[in-house]
Design an enzyme around this catalytic site. Structure first.
Site: not given
Length: 478
Positions: A223, A257
């Site tokens: 991720e 993110c």
């Protein structure tokens, strides 16, 4: 060929190996944890989260030297609690063997897919959401019947203490254990022969993690991140567009993110959008960096990186518009309000690297095709945002762009959808760990074929060339 002398084990790696062997041995004693026990595990974790939520909020506030309690509740605690409720309600259905079609050649036979636990799962946690990004993957790993080792970030020491205390109350170290240490410990952790390794962090570090895992053929879920774009459609009301973007960029001071990294705006609306953004920001955070609801940058290193990128952009010709002039920066408290940047170029560092903070370039476009081409010509991002009510435009962007996930007329909230996969694509990551896709990530799908006394496929045994075989080939290969 002369053998290279083996490197002596550090005390940290020795401890990690002991924990790993302990969990591996425990898994061999219980290779399939009953679903009822998994649900008990998850409910115990939920109760621990609720009990320790205040302590976790305080710890994150200490680590950030100023993090809004609401930010922690919204982004760290609440998603985990809701995820546990969602998972426990569906777990029996997920674990049920799935019937599959055997086909005429195998008849009569029964084919099923059984989802088995993998074993010991490694979880590498970043500093930006240390609760959500440790407990979230742990929920899925436990739901799939695994044991877990969690490498906590060295940049959140107070939160680590709170997490370790919470998890020790809920689980034995044979089931869940936390590891602390600097980058060298993280590298050693990634090199352990896990049955699956999940890493959340930067693309650069993700490459190193994948190389380390490759030596053990450990499957990985990465991720990562990247520069998540926002496209403001020509039809969009600018006040609404700005308000939707502000929450996505300001939660955790943009240290996310999937935070909007830059905004593509119709050229003729660029200045108006910037002013709308400033107005809306001042309503939400009227005291700027002194607003109690606004979160600090995590540490001096990250703060200095962001201010250096800001100065680099100014030096190369960018126009900087702070959202609350006079209250937009505090070097002592490591706080920056969102700074809008116009007239940026690709020579500026913030146009090249993921920003991961409260800087927001506004980039003009003359047509939607130009905006789409701008996005497509760059590495595939973790998230893509479109602000438009035009259904035709929405479909065009959905079908003609690639991103890990997409949110229309909002930002960030697609990550909170429990019943949908979350993950990157290309340099923004690989694999998923939300929803049933996450359960499958941490499970092995084992095909089981059951054959009875009669087996029709026996007619395909040698010697070959029999008339029935020719008839079967003729039938199936026509």
């Amino acid at each position: 060929m002369t053998e290279q002398p083996s490197q002596p084990l550090t005390s940290e790696k020795h401890a990690m190996l002991l924990h790993f062997e302990q969990q591996k041995g425990a898994f061999h004693q219980e290779p399939y944890r009953e679903v009822s026990r998994r649900i008990e595990d998850l409910n115990r974790l939920k109760q621990a989260l609720l009990k320790h939520s205040d302590h976790l909020c305080q710890a994150l506030d200490q680590d950030y030297q100023g993090r809004s309690q609401q930010d922690t509740l919204i982004s760290d605690i609440l998603p985990c609690v809701m995820n546990i409720g969602y998972t426990t309600k569906r777990l029996k259905k997920w674990t049920r063997p799935q019937r599959r079609h055997a086909g005429l050649l195998l008849a009569p036979a029964q084919v099923e897919v059984h989802y088995q636990p993998l074993g010991v799962v490694g979880i590498v946690v970043p500093w930006n959401f240390p609760v959500m990004l440790s407990i979230g993957p742990l929920i899925t790993a436990l739901a799939a019947g695994n044991r877990a080792m969690i490498k906590l970030s060295e940049f959140t020491p107070h939160t680590n203490v709170a997490l370790i205390k919470m998890l020790r109350e809920a689980f034995t170290e044979e089931q869940v254990v936390c590891i602390e240490g600097e980058a060298d410990v993280a590298a050693q952790f990634s090199a352990l022969p896990f049955d699956h390794l999940l890493f959340t962090g930067s693309t650069t570090v993700g490459r190193h993690v994948m190389r380390a895992a490759a030596d053990n053929l450990t499957p990985v879920t990465l991720e990562l991140g990247g520069k998540s774009p926002t496209i403001v459609g020509p039809d969009m009301d600018l006040d609404t567009a700005a308000e939707r973007m502000i929450f996505g960029k300001c939660l955790n001071a943009g240290q996310i993110c999937v935070a909007p990294d830059y905004v593509l705006v119709p050229r003729e609306k660029l200045t108006a959008f910037a002013h709308a953004y400033q107005r809306r920001f001042q309503r939400l955070y009227p005291k700027g960096v002194d607003s109690p609801d606004y979160t600090s940058v995590i540490d001096q290193r990250q703060y200095q990186r962001l201010t250096a990128w800001l100065m680099d952009a100014e030096a190369k010709g960018a126009r900087v518009l702070p959202c609350v002039p006079g209250h937009h920066r505090s070097d002592e408290d490591q706080r920056l309000t969102t700074h809008l940047l116009l007239d940026t170029t690709d020579e500026m560092t913030l146009r090249q690297e993921e920003i991961f903070g409260p800087l927001l370039p506004l980039i003009p476009y003359d047509s939607i095709d130009e905006a789409l081409e701008y996005v497509r010509s760059r590495p595939r991002p973790l998230a893509l945002y479109l602000l438009s009510y035009d259904k035709v435009l929405q479909q065009k962007v959905i079908s003609q762009s690639h991103a890990g996930g997409m949110c229309i007329n909002n930002a960030l909230f697609h990550v909170a959808a429990d019943d949908a996969p979350f993950g990157g694509i290309g340099p923004s990551g690989m694999g998923h760990y939300h929803g049933i896709e996450g359960f499958k990530t941490f499970s092995h799908a084992k095909t089981v074929l059951r054959q009875g006394r009669f087996f029709a496929g026996k007619m395909m045994y040698p010697p070959y060339g029999k008339w029935l075989q020719k008839l079967i080939f003729k039938f199936f290969l026509k």
